[in-house]
Design a protein around this motif. Sequence first.
Motif, PDB file in Angstrom:
ATOM      1  N   ALA A  49       0.855  -1.250   0.061  1.00  0.00           N
ATOM      2  CA  ALA A  49       0.020   0.050   0.144  1.00  0.00           C
ATOM      3  C   ALA A  49       0.870   1.201  -0.053  1.00  0.00           C
ATOM      4  O   ALA A  49       0.729   2.092  -0.514  1.00  0.00           O
ATOM      5  N   ARG A  50       1.929   1.135   0.783  1.00  0.00           N
ATOM      6  CA  ARG A  50       2.680   2.342   0.938  1.00  0.00           C
ATOM      7  C   ARG A  50       3.407   2.713  -0.586  1.00  0.00           C
ATOM      8  O   ARG A  50       3.466   3.798  -0.922  1.00  0.00           O
ATOM      9  N   LYS A  51       3.823   1.636  -1.391  1.00  0.00           N
ATOM     10  CA  LYS A  51       4.296   1.810  -2.762  1.00  0.00           C
ATOM     11  C   LYS A  51       3.604   2.406  -3.440  1.00  0.00           C
ATOM     12  O   LYS A  51       3.929   2.756  -4.718  1.00  0.00           O
ATOM     13  N   GLY A  70       7.717   6.190  31.240  1.00  0.00           N
ATOM     14  CA  GLY A  70       7.118   7.329  31.317  1.00  0.00           C
ATOM     15  C   GLY A  70       7.760   8.270  30.241  1.00  0.00           C
ATOM     16  O   GLY A  70       7.008   9.566  29.931  1.00  0.00           O
ATOM     17  N   THR A  71       8.562   7.912  29.274  1.00  0.00           N
ATOM     18  CA  THR A  71       9.176   8.782  28.277  1.00  0.00           C
ATOM     19  C   THR A  71       8.085   8.682  27.137  1.00  0.00           C
ATOM     20  O   THR A  71       7.557   7.587  26.780  1.00  0.00           O
ATOM     21  N   PHE A  72       7.863   9.711  26.477  1.00  0.00           N
ATOM     22  CA  PHE A  72       6.973   9.803  25.408  1.00  0.00           C
ATOM     23  C   PHE A  72       7.606   8.982  24.102  1.00  0.00           C
ATOM     24  O   PHE A  72       8.742   9.374  23.641  1.00  0.00           O
ATOM     25  N   THR A  73       7.008   7.966  23.788  1.00  0.00           N
ATOM     26  CA  THR A  73       7.443   7.082  22.700  1.00  0.00           C
ATOM     27  C   THR A  73       6.164   7.247  21.633  1.00  0.00           C
ATOM     28  O   THR A  73       5.121   7.023  21.979  1.00  0.00           O
ATOM     29  N   CYS A  74       6.532   7.433  20.405  1.00  0.00           N
ATOM     30  CA  CYS A  74       5.368   7.668  19.306  1.00  0.00           C
ATOM     31  C   CYS A  74       6.008   7.086  18.113  1.00  0.00           C
ATOM     32  O   CYS A  74       6.924   7.187  17.583  1.00  0.00           O
ATOM     33  N   VAL A  75       5.034   6.180  17.291  1.00  0.00           N
ATOM     34  CA  VAL A  75       5.444   5.582  16.089  1.00  0.00           C
ATOM     35  C   VAL A  75       4.759   6.745  14.951  1.00  0.00           C
ATOM     36  O   VAL A  75       3.739   7.152  15.105  1.00  0.00           O
ATOM     37  N   LEU A  76       5.440   7.063  13.767  1.00  0.00           N
ATOM     38  CA  LEU A  76       4.878   7.727  12.790  1.00  0.00           C
ATOM     39  C   LEU A  76       4.400   6.737  11.653  1.00  0.00           C
ATOM     40  O   LEU A  76       5.227   5.785  11.117  1.00  0.00           O
ATOM     41  N   LEU A  77       3.347   7.126  11.299  1.00  0.00           N
ATOM     42  CA  LEU A  77       2.480   6.020  10.365  1.00  0.00           C
ATOM     43  C   LEU A  77       1.467   6.914   9.433  1.00  0.00           C
ATOM     44  O   LEU A  77       1.384   8.084   9.648  1.00  0.00           O
ATOM     45  N   TYR A  78       1.029   6.301   8.273  1.00  0.00           N
ATOM     46  CA  TYR A  78      -0.006   7.110   7.678  1.00  0.00           C
ATOM     47  C   TYR A  78      -1.205   6.433   8.214  1.00  0.00           C
ATOM     48  O   TYR A  78      -1.477   5.408   8.756  1.00  0.00           O
ATOM     49  N   ALA A 129       5.759  -2.149  22.832  1.00  0.00           N
ATOM     50  CA  ALA A 129       4.725  -1.008  22.537  1.00  0.00           C
ATOM     51  C   ALA A 129       5.188   0.420  22.679  1.00  0.00           C
ATOM     52  O   ALA A 129       5.963   0.568  23.167  1.00  0.00           O
ATOM     53  N   VAL A 130       4.311   1.220  22.014  1.00  0.00           N
ATOM     54  CA  VAL A 130       4.521   2.632  22.092  1.00  0.00           C
ATOM     55  C   VAL A 130       3.493   3.318  22.822  1.00  0.00           C
ATOM     56  O   VAL A 130       2.506   2.818  22.895  1.00  0.00           O
ATOM     57  N   GLY A 131       3.818   4.732  23.422  1.00  0.00           N
ATOM     58  CA  GLY A 131       2.537   5.380  23.915  1.00  0.00           C
ATOM     59  C   GLY A 131       1.880   6.229  23.121  1.00  0.00           C
ATOM     60  O   GLY A 131       0.693   6.649  23.606  1.00  0.00           O
ATOM     61  N   ALA A 132       2.163   6.275  21.738  1.00  0.00           N
ATOM     62  CA  ALA A 132       1.379   7.329  20.908  1.00  0.00           C
ATOM     63  C   ALA A 132       1.690   6.795  19.471  1.00  0.00           C
ATOM     64  O   ALA A 132       2.692   6.277  19.223  1.00  0.00           O
ATOM     65  N   VAL A 133       0.726   7.464  18.874  1.00  0.00           N
ATOM     66  CA  VAL A 133       0.910   7.322  17.035  1.00  0.00           C
ATOM     67  C   VAL A 133       0.674   8.406  16.342  1.00  0.00           C
ATOM     68  O   VAL A 133      -0.384   9.326  17.062  1.00  0.00           O
ATOM     69  N   ALA A 134       1.362   8.962  15.638  1.00  0.00           N
ATOM     70  CA  ALA A 134       1.272  10.299  14.915  1.00  0.00           C
ATOM     71  C   ALA A 134       0.895   9.664  13.175  1.00  0.00           C
ATOM     72  O   ALA A 134       1.679   9.080  12.777  1.00  0.00           O
ATOM     73  N   CYS A 193       1.981  14.581   3.464  1.00  0.00           N
ATOM     74  CA  CYS A 193       1.875  13.844   4.803  1.00  0.00           C
ATOM     75  C   CYS A 193       2.974  14.217   5.848  1.00  0.00           C
ATOM     76  O   CYS A 193       2.971  14.234   6.727  1.00  0.00           O
ATOM     77  N   SER A 194       4.231  14.415   5.077  1.00  0.00           N
ATOM     78  CA  SER A 194       5.611  14.805   5.676  1.00  0.00           C
ATOM     79  C   SER A 194       5.293  16.062   6.468  1.00  0.00           C
ATOM     80  O   SER A 194       5.672  16.335   7.600  1.00  0.00           O
TER      81      SER A 194
END
Length: 213
Positions: free
Chosen positions: A39-41, A176-184, A200-205, A51-52
Amino acid sequence: MATSQPPANPPDPTPDPTPDPPGGTGLAKLALRDQLSTARKRLPVTELGVCSRALAGHLLAAPEVARAATVAAYASIGSEPGTSWLLEGLARRGTRVLLPVLLPDDDLDWAVHGGEGSLAGGRLGLLEPAGERLGTDAIAGADAVLVPGLAVSRTGMRMGRGGGSYDRALARVPLGTFTCVLLYDGETDHDVPAEAHDRAVGAVATPSGIRRF
């Protein structure tokens, strides 16, 4: 200043050299990775640039990133959610940015990002900082950690490309550190098969915004 769009026909990241073993959970991960990578391709180059910029806007406005003295991030390649605008924004603020260096055993070392034009080609086609290596534990000193991925579950379980590099890195990040994965958009809320080593991560962007788990 970064260009508003990535270069035409950008190369896709080379698959990790040590994928999850086949069988059960591993096969389920391979199937999901194949689906999302395909799908990304298919994303138009113009959409990658839009998106960037959207991701950069959301993350730079996030309080966890805005107040961070040190941010661990990554230099995107291919059809990954772009980070060029994000890295520029952090540099303009004077934020110290750590970028990963892939080691021969697929663990991640870290070095300070030296700004536009300072990245060099690394293993597997990655873009890496040319500065002094700070060691694998340097990520533990980051106030916010922004990582790549292919999918995330409703509870924050992240799925990467299978080499385990970021699972090892995230294991060193203090609780407790903010961890976030970057996705579409469309890569969230998947049923991500998980194994004991997965982190796991604490957030998704996404281009639509940030969601915390």
